[in-house]
Enzyme design. Structure first.
Site, PDB file in Angstrom:
ATOM      1  NE  ARG A 283      -2.188  -1.510   3.597  1.00  0.00           N
ATOM      2  CZ  ARG A 283      -1.671  -0.771   4.552  1.00  0.00           C
ATOM      3  NH1 ARG A 283      -1.789   0.552   4.507  1.00  0.00           N
ATOM      4  NH2 ARG A 283      -1.056  -1.323   5.586  1.00  0.00           N
TER       5      ARG A 283
ATOM      6  CE  LYS B 105      -6.159  -3.661   5.212  1.00  0.00           C
ATOM      7  NZ  LYS B 105      -6.908  -4.266   6.349  1.00  0.00           N
TER       8      LYS B 105
ATOM      9  CG  HIS C 144      -7.047  -3.643  11.034  1.00  0.00           C
ATOM     10  ND1 HIS C 144      -5.687  -3.485  11.173  1.00  0.00           N
ATOM     11  CD2 HIS C 144      -7.216  -4.289   9.849  1.00  0.00           C
ATOM     12  CE1 HIS C 144      -5.072  -4.000  10.134  1.00  0.00           C
ATOM     13  NE2 HIS C 144      -5.978  -4.497   9.323  1.00  0.00           N
TER      14      HIS C 144
ATOM     15  CB  SER D 271      -0.815  -6.038   7.348  1.00  0.00           C
ATOM     16  OG  SER D 271      -2.027  -5.486   6.903  1.00  0.00           O
TER      17      SER D 271
ATOM     18  CE  LYS E 107      -5.803  -8.160  10.993  1.00  0.00           C
ATOM     19  NZ  LYS E 107      -4.462  -7.788  10.525  1.00  0.00           N
ATOM     20  CB  THR E 108      -4.599 -14.340   8.303  1.00  0.00           C
ATOM     21  OG1 THR E 108      -5.052 -13.083   7.793  1.00  0.00           O
ATOM     22  CG2 THR E 108      -5.078 -15.452   7.391  1.00  0.00           C
TER      23      THR E 108
ATOM     24  CG  ASP F 193      -7.692  -7.501   7.418  1.00  0.00           C
ATOM     25  OD1 ASP F 193      -6.870  -7.373   8.335  1.00  0.00           O
ATOM     26  OD2 ASP F 193      -7.771  -6.701   6.474  1.00  0.00           O
TER      27      ASP F 193
ATOM     28  NE  ARG G 233      -0.494  -9.127   2.446  1.00  0.00           N
ATOM     29  CZ  ARG G 233      -1.041  -8.839   3.605  1.00  0.00           C
ATOM     30  NH1 ARG G 233      -2.105  -9.500   4.013  1.00  0.00           N
ATOM     31  NH2 ARG G 233      -0.545  -7.889   4.365  1.00  0.00           N
TER      32      ARG G 233
END
Length: 529
Positions: free
Chosen positions: A145, A290, A318, A336, A340-341, A355, A420
Site C-alpha cells: 500500500r 483498504k 481491524h 498486517s 490475525k489470519t 481482517d 499474498r
C-alpha cells in the site's frame, strides 16, 4: 454487493432502460404516475413524455421477465425512467456515443473466475496458472500500500468527523483535497478506462461497484467482497445506501503529480459523501480492499443512528474473528503481518473472518467475503487451511514459482516479502457462512508484533490497560506491507489500524470500552514478534 469488470465491468442492476416508442396503456400510465410520486420526480411536459417512453419499455420488460419463472423478481427503481446509455453516462461517467459503450469494446459484468482467468492470461503480462490452480499475478512497481498517497475529499457533510491532525502526526502526509482535484483525478481515471479495448449483515450493508481495467483486480474484489445473490444483483440500485459506492480503478495510469494536492504519480482519493474512490498510479489490489475499510470506518459508527450511545452503535474493527464449539467469540486486533489470519484459522473453531469486522448491538459480522493472507514461508504443515485454500479462483500476488512445473516457492521473496493470496471465505473448510454471529465477544486479544523485546509474550489487561494499548497501538510494521518497509519498524498505530481510520481514535476507543463494559469478556495483549 459489488460489480466486477474485465476491462470495464459493471453491474447495471434493477432495470435501467430499454427505451422505445411511447405505449400509452392505462396500466403503464398508472404505474408511471405512481413512480413519479414514489421517487419525487418532477418534469416539464416535454421531458415527462420522453421519460414515459423509457419507463414504458422498462415496465414491459419487467412484466415479460417476471412471468418466465425465474428464482428472482424484477422491480422498479429510481432509474427506471432512464435509458441504459443515459445511465452509463450520468451515473458512471462512461462515454456512450451512438448507443455504444464509447471506445470500450469488451465489457464483462460480474464475470466468472474462469472468464477472468482467460482475460488475465490473454491481456495481462505476468499472469500464470500455478500448479494448485490459483492465478498468479504481478502488481507492478507497487507491491504494498501507499498510505502517504491516500487522501480524503473535503466535504461539508463529512469534514466534521475526520480527524486530520492524527493522520498528519502519523506521518501519512494526509491532507484534505478539494473537490476540484478529485474531479480532475476522476476524469483522468474515467478517460483512461474509456480508452481500454478489452456484507453479511443486511442492516449494515453498503453496496460496492468496482470498475477496473485488470481482470486481476476484478477477481480480487470478487473474492474479497460479500457476494450478492442473483436476485440481489437485479435489485442492486434499489437496495443501495444511499447508492452504490463506486471504485474507479485506473491504477495502470498515473495521476498528474502537478495537480494541486498531489505529491507523486500515485493517488488514492476517497469522496465519502459522493461515494466514490479513484485510484491512479498503483496496481496493488490491496488499495481497493483498504479503501473500502476506510469507508466502513466512517459510516459504521454513525449506524444505526448517530445519537445512540457508544455501546449501541456499530464499531468497525481491524481484527480477525472466530467462534468456538461452545459459542464463545474471540476478536484478534492487529496490523498486517501480526498474526490475525493465522490465529483465526484455527481448525477447532469456526472462522468468521481474518481482517475486518463490525461489532454491533447484536454481535459481530465480517465486512468481507474473503481472506487476504500473507504467503511468506507458507507451508501445509504450518497453516494447512490457508495452504489448501490456494486453488482455482484464488489470486496469488507477486510470488515466485518454477517455470516448468508451476510449483510456488513461498520462501522466495525476490519480488517482495509481501506475497499474498486472496481467496473466498468458503475456501476455508470451517468458515461460518453467513459470516456473522449473534453473540458478543468473550475474548478481545490485542496482537502486537514487538520486534524489539519491550513487551512480555502475553498479558491479561485491565479495562484501563486495554484502552491504553488500543489507543496507542504499539507494534512494528512488518517488511513488505507498505512500500519502503524492508525491516521491522516500531510504530504506534491507533486502534491497531491507524492508516485506515476516518475518525479520531477516541471515538472507536470509547465505543470499545462501552461494549466491553456492557457485555463483559476478557482482554489480552499477545506479543507475536
Amino acid at each position: 454487493l459489488f460489480t466486477m469488470v474485465k476491462v470495464l465491468s459493471l453491474a447495471c442492476l434493477g432495470v435501467l432502460g430499454f427505451a422505445g416508442a411511447q405505449k400509452p396503456r392505462a396500466d403503464i400510465q398508472k404505474a408511471f404516475d405512481q413512480f413519479l410520486k414514489d421517487f419525487n420526480k418532477d418534469y416539464d411536459d416535454v421531458e415527462k413524455q420522453a421519460r414515459f417512453g423509457a419507463f414504458a419499455d422498462n415496465y414491459e420488460y419487467i412484466q415479460r421477465e417476471n412471468v418466465k419463472g425465474h428464482s428472482y423478481k424484477l422491480g422498479l427503481n429510481e432509474f427506471s425512467d432512464m435509458t441504459l446509455d443515459e445511465f452509463k453516462m450520468n451515473r458512471l461517467g462512461l462515454q456512450v456515443p451512438d448507443a455504444m459503450w464509447g471506445w470500450v469494446k469488451d465489457i464483462y459484468y460480474n464475470a466468472s473466475p474462469a472468464v477472468l482467468y482467460e482475460q488475465a492470461l490473454r491481456h495481462e503480462e505476468g499472469s500464470f496458472i500455478t500448479a494448485s490452480g490459483a492465478l498468479s499475478v504481478t502488481s507492478g512497481k507497487k507491491t504494498g500500500r501507499s498510505p502517504k498517497d491516500k487522501r480524503i475529499v473535503e466535504e461539508n457533510d463529512s469534514v466534521r468527523d475526520i480527524w486530520l491532525e492524527f493522520q498528519l502526526s502519523a506521518g501519512r502526509n494526509l491532507d484534505f483535497i478539494g473537490m476540484a482535484t478529485f474531479e480532475i483525478n476522476r476524469e483522468r481515471a474515467v478517460d483512461y478506462l474509456n480508452t481500454q479495448k478489452r456484507r453479511w449483515d443486511e442492516e449494515y450493508r453498503i453496496p460496492i461497484r468496482v470498475i477496473t481495467s485488470r481482470a486481476y483486480h476484478a477477481l480480487f474484489m470478487q473474492n474479497m467482497l460479500v457476494p450478492p445473490s442473483k436476485s440481489e444483483l437485479f435489485q442492486f440500485e434499489a437496495n443501495a445506501f444511499p447508492r452504490p459506492f463506486v471504485i474507479f480503478n485506473a491504477g495502470c495510469f498515473p495521476c498528474n503529480r502537478h495537480t494541486a494536492g498531489m505529491t507523486s504519480t500515485t493517488s488514492v482519493a476517497l469522496s465519502l459523501c459522493r461515494g466514490e474512490m479513484v485510484i491512479l498510479g498503483t496496481q496493488y489490489a490491496g488499495e481497493m480492499k483498504k479503501g473500502v475499510f476506510t469507508v466502513m470506518m466512517y459510516h459504521m459508527p454513525l449506524r444505526p443512528e448517530r445519537h445512540l450511545s457508544p455501546a449501541e452503535r456499530a464499531l468497525p474493527l481491524h481484527s480477525s474473528c472466530n467462534v468456538g464449539p461452545g459459542g464463545d467469540v474471540s476478536l484478534f486486533f492487529g496490523l498486517s503481518g501480526t498474526g490475525k489470519t493465522t490465529l483465526s484459522a484455527d481448525p477447532a473453531r469456526k472462522l468468521i473472518g481474518d481482517d475486518e469486522h463490525v461489532w454491533t448491538s447484536k454481535g459481530v459480522f465480517n465486512i468481507e467475503g474473503g481472506c487476504y493472507a500473507k504467503c511468506i514461508n507458507l507451508s501445509r504443515e504450518k497453516e494447512p487451511e490457508i495452504y489448501d485454500a490456494i486453488r482455482f479462483g484464488s489470486v496469488l500476488e507477486n510470488v515466485v514459482f518454477d517455470e516448468w512445473n508451476r510449483q510456488v516457492d513461498y520462501d522466495n521473496v525476490t519480488l517482495t516479502e509481501n506475497t499474498r493470496c486472496a481467496y473466498p471465505l468458503h475456501y476455508i473448510p470451517n468458515a461460518l457462512i453467513p459470516a456473522k454471529v449473534d453473540t458478543h465477544p468473550s475474548n478481545v486479544i490485542l496482537l502486537t508484533c514487538d520486534a524489539f523485546g519491550v513487551l512480555p509474550p502475553i498479558s491479561k489487561l485491565t479495562k484501563e490497560q486495554v484502552m491504553y494499548h488500543f489507543i496507542s497501538g504499539y507494534t512494528a510494521k512488518v517488511a513488505g506491507t507498505e512500500m519502503g518497509v524492508t525491516e521491522p519498524q516500531a510504530t504506534f498505530s491507533a486502534c491497531f489500524g491507524g492508516p485506515f481510520l476516518a475518525m479520531h481514535p477516541y471515538h472507536y476507543a470509547e465505543m470499545l470500552a462501552a461494549k466491553l463494559e456492557k457485555h463483559g469478556g476478557h482482554a489480552w495483549l499477545l506479543n507475536t514478534g
